[in-house]
Structure formats: structure tokens, C-alpha cells
Design a protein around this motif. Structure first.
Motif, mmCIF file in Angstrom:
data_model
loop_
_atom_site.group_PDB
_atom_site.id
_atom_site.type_symbol
_atom_site.label_atom_id
_atom_site.label_comp_id
_atom_site.label_asym_id
_atom_site.label_seq_id
_atom_site.Cartn_x
_atom_site.Cartn_y
_atom_site.Cartn_z
ATOM 1 N N GLU A 192 44.897 34.596 32.068
ATOM 2 C CA GLU A 192 44.990 33.975 33.391
ATOM 3 C C GLU A 192 44.044 32.773 33.563
ATOM 4 O O GLU A 192 43.342 32.645 34.565
ATOM 5 N N GLU A 194 41.309 31.971 31.912
ATOM 6 C CA GLU A 194 39.877 32.172 31.659
ATOM 7 C C GLU A 194 39.676 32.732 30.261
ATOM 8 O O GLU A 194 40.452 33.562 29.786
ATOM 9 N N PRO A 256 44.678 41.200 34.418
ATOM 10 C CA PRO A 256 44.839 40.382 35.620
ATOM 11 C C PRO A 256 43.599 40.438 36.519
ATOM 12 O O PRO A 256 43.117 41.516 36.857
ATOM 13 N N ASN A 257 43.052 39.263 36.820
ATOM 14 C CA ASN A 257 41.882 39.127 37.702
ATOM 15 C C ASN A 257 40.619 39.773 37.163
ATOM 16 O O ASN A 257 39.732 40.138 37.930
ATOM 17 N N GLY A 258 40.521 39.935 35.847
ATOM 18 C CA GLY A 258 39.296 40.543 35.349
ATOM 19 C C GLY A 258 39.292 40.814 33.861
ATOM 20 O O GLY A 258 40.047 40.221 33.085
ATOM 21 N N GLN A 298 36.973 43.608 38.053
ATOM 22 C CA GLN A 298 37.975 42.803 38.732
ATOM 23 C C GLN A 298 37.309 41.986 39.832
ATOM 24 O O GLN A 298 36.346 42.437 40.461
ATOM 25 N N GLN A 299 37.821 40.776 40.021
ATOM 26 C CA GLN A 299 37.140 39.809 40.874
ATOM 27 C C GLN A 299 36.938 40.309 42.301
ATOM 28 O O GLN A 299 35.929 40.016 42.932
ATOM 29 N N ASP A 300 37.883 41.062 42.830
ATOM 30 C CA ASP A 300 37.766 41.507 44.215
ATOM 31 C C ASP A 300 37.104 42.868 44.362
ATOM 32 O O ASP A 300 36.890 43.338 45.484
ATOM 33 N N ASP A 321 46.675 45.434 30.951
ATOM 34 C CA ASP A 321 46.890 45.607 32.388
ATOM 35 C C ASP A 321 46.481 47.033 32.732
ATOM 36 O O ASP A 321 46.818 47.977 31.992
#
Length: 358
Positions: A192, A194, A256-258, A298-300, A321
């Protein structure tokens, strides 16, 4: 909110497969419905499916047309081809029939002299591969100035075969101080937009943009509760070898996101000596004292709990995932069984019931 309330996991076994493959495996990768392994004793690469059936197996000569050198790493690329990292300055690209399609040749001598089993030292992002391949401009990872003065990674374009050096080490690394530590290896993963990079002897994960030439975007510290490392030394040569078993980042898996980090805690010197774990005959006991862990970022959500990998699992592969299963190679030496096949567990990170679904 406490970490136990919102982002905790455990590893569970869903199923297993057996692959009619025996030997000494040092490289492994899974992508989609395929797995690939390298047996360094027989110099054989085996491609198999996730039902355990062998798709193709081939032994390779060390020299001559279609040869492959001493393999340290292999990875299934997005198009199904296999990129092989071998010692030396050429990397073979194989198709699914395990035929050499081309060699990517670096314009400088390789300076890497060792590699950790199963550790991915390169990652693909679109048409580029980011790899730990020291040697450009005389950069030597076994000399004190390497991590201070040189870029860490080669960015290899799969279409053109051209490469350039990228990514300087972030300033919070201990390797930018004047003290000496164990020589590190490098783990890489991409996802993604990064690139994730870790020196295996630090708890830091550096995150870069694929277009970055030098600076990282951010550094993540996975803050393990235990991570045995030697203290910095002013000696000319410093090594923990034979004194303890250092903890280490084994692999990074972009999600995803991390990212998920797989690492070992290490063994303190007192226990290492008491149990005579430096002696080869006691190596099967190492998993009893050296816990392996997974930790999710994970980012959030931030960092998850530390998830202990069972001792009978030798290595982890194929995390892409959190909603999908991945693979663990059974450690037959630890179990004390000698089989004429390899067993792979299909496993999953199960989110605890008190956590909201992903």
C-alpha cells in the motif's frame, strides 16, 4: 482504551498440509495458492500448491547455463515468477516451470557474506524490488561506517534491470552511535505505498515511501517485553556469539494499513550457558527458551498484544491480510519425529471476542 480491550489476537491452527519434500529448508515463501521452498542440501527448488501437491521440483547446478548459486532467499512475485537471492551479484528470475528467464546482474561486487534462514531481505512494490544488497561504492555491512555513511537498499527495476541505492538509516538507530553491536541483518516488506525495513537486532521498523531517496516517513517501535541484545561496546570487535542468543526480527509482513512483525525474544547468557545451548546436540531445545512472537500494527489502532507462536512452529510465511489465513512450517526436530514429508499448518490470527471485528 487498554490494548486488551480493542486489539488482541491469538494464533490458531485451522488445518495442515503435507508436502512430499525432505531435506534442509532455508528459504520459504507463500503467495495465494502457491508455496515455494529451497533445499540447500539437494540444491532443489520445489513449487507446490496449498493442497500439498507438488507443481514442479528442480535441482540446479552451481555453474553453467540455467544454474543457480547458493540461495539465501526466494520470493513469489505478483505475476507468479520467482526471484531468487543468491550469493554473488546475479539474481535469477524463474517462471512457474522453474526455468531461468533472466539474470539481474548488479554492476558492483556483492559484500553480503551471510544470511538468516527464512528471512526476506527484499520486497516487491509494483515494478520495483527493494533489496538489501550491500556493495555499491565499496559499502561493506561488516565495517563500522556502513550504516552511518551508506544507503541501505538497492531499488531494482524488474523491467529494465537497472538499480539505484535508496534509504538512509533513521537517526534513532543504535548503529548511528559510536558504540559497536552485533552485525545486523535486514528484513523488508512492502504494501500500500509503503516500504517497511527493520534491522533484525533492533525493535524499530522504519517506514519509507517507495519514491524516497533517503529519509524515512516514520519509525515504529514494537516495544517487545523481552528482546535480548548485547550492550554497546567500545571494543574493536563486538559479538554476542557463544555468550547468549540474541533476540531478532525474523520477518516483516505488510498488511492493509499496517505491518506484522515476527520476532524472537532471545535467551539470556545465564540460561544459555546453564543449558549448554551453544552445543549442537542441544539445539532442538532452543524453542523451549527462545519464544517467538507476532505483533500487529495498524495505523488507526496502534500495536496489538504480543502473540506467542507455538514452539512446534519453525517459521511463519504468507501473512498478507488479517482476515486471511497464512502458513507455519512444523518443527520436526523439536517434536522429535522424522518424516518423509514437510508439514505446513494453515493458521490464522484470531481476534479475541472482546475486540471489535476488523
Amino acid at each position: 482504551m487498554d490494548i486488551e480491550d480493542n486489539f488482541t489476537f491469538e494464533i490458531v491452527i485451522e488445518d495442515s498440509i503435507q508436502v512430499a519434500l525432505m531435506g534442509s529448508i532455508n528459504s520459504l515463501d507463500f503467495r495465494g495458492d502457491k508455496g515455494i521452498a529451497y533445499d540447500y542440501q539437494n540444491r532443489q527448488i520445489t513449487l507446490f500448491d496449498t493442497e500439498g501437491e507438488i507443481v514442479m521440483a528442480k535441482e540446479f547446478a552451481l555453474e553453467g547455463p540455467g544454474s543457480i548459486g547458493h540461495v539465501t532467499n526466494l520470493k513469489i512475485l505478483e505475476d507468479g515468477n520467482i526471484l531468487v537471492y543468491q550469493f554473488g551479484n546475479k539474481m535469477p528470475l524463474l517462471n512457474e516451470a522453474l526455468e531461468v528467464q533472466r539474470y539481474y546482474e548488479m554492476s558492483f561486487p556483492a559484500e553480503l557474506r551471510g544470511a538468516a534462514y527464512f528471512q526476506h531481505m527484499y520486497a516487491q512494490h509494483e515494478d520495483d524490488v527493494y533489496l538489501f544488497f550491500p556493495g555499491r561504492d565499496g559499502g561493506n555491512p561488516y565495517l563500522d561506517n556502513f550504516y552511518k555513511d551508506y544507503k541501505l537498499v538497492e531499488k531494482l527495476n524488474l523491467s529494465t534491470g537497472n538499480s539505484e541505492s535508496v534509504f538512509k538509516l533513521a537517526s534513532d538507530s543504535k548503529y548511528l552511535t559510536d558504540l559497536k553491536f552485533d552485525y545486523p541483518m535486514m528484513a523488508l516488506s512492502a504494501g500500500e505505498g509503503e516500504i517497511y525495513l527493520a534491522l533484525d537486532t533492533e525493535s524499530l521498523i522504519h517506514v519509507y515511501s517507495p519514491d524516497a531517496k533517503e529519509e524515512s516517513l516514520i519509525t515504529l517501535d514494537f516495544s517487545p517485553s523481552k528482546f535480548v541484545q548485547m550492550e554497546g561496546s567500545n571494543e574493536e570487535y563486538a559479538s554476542s556469539y557463544g555468550k547468549m542468543l540474541k533476540g531478532g526480527v525474523k520477518n516483516l509482513f505488510a498488511i492493509p494499513n499496517g505491518v506484522v512483525v515476527h520476532y524472537s525474544e532471545g535467551i539470556e547468557g545465564e540460561v544459555y550457558k546453564r543449558e549448554a545451548l551453544h552445543d549442537r546436540e542441544n539445539w532442538p531445545k532452543l524453542p523451549d527458551f527462545d519464544n517467538n512472537m507476532l505483533k500487529v500494527y495498524q495505523q488507526d489502532k496502534g500495536w496489538s498484544n504480543e502473540v506467542q507462536v507455538p514452539c512446534h512452529m519453525k517459521t511463519i510465511s504468507g501473512i498478507m491480510d488479517l482476515n486471511d489465513s497464512f502458513w507455519a512450517l512444523r518443527n520436526d526436530d523439536y517434536i522429535g519425529e522424522e518424516q518423509d514429508y514437510l508439514t505446513f499448518y494453515r493458521v490464522r490470527l484470531k481476534q479475541n471476542n472482546n475486540s471489535p471485528s476488523l
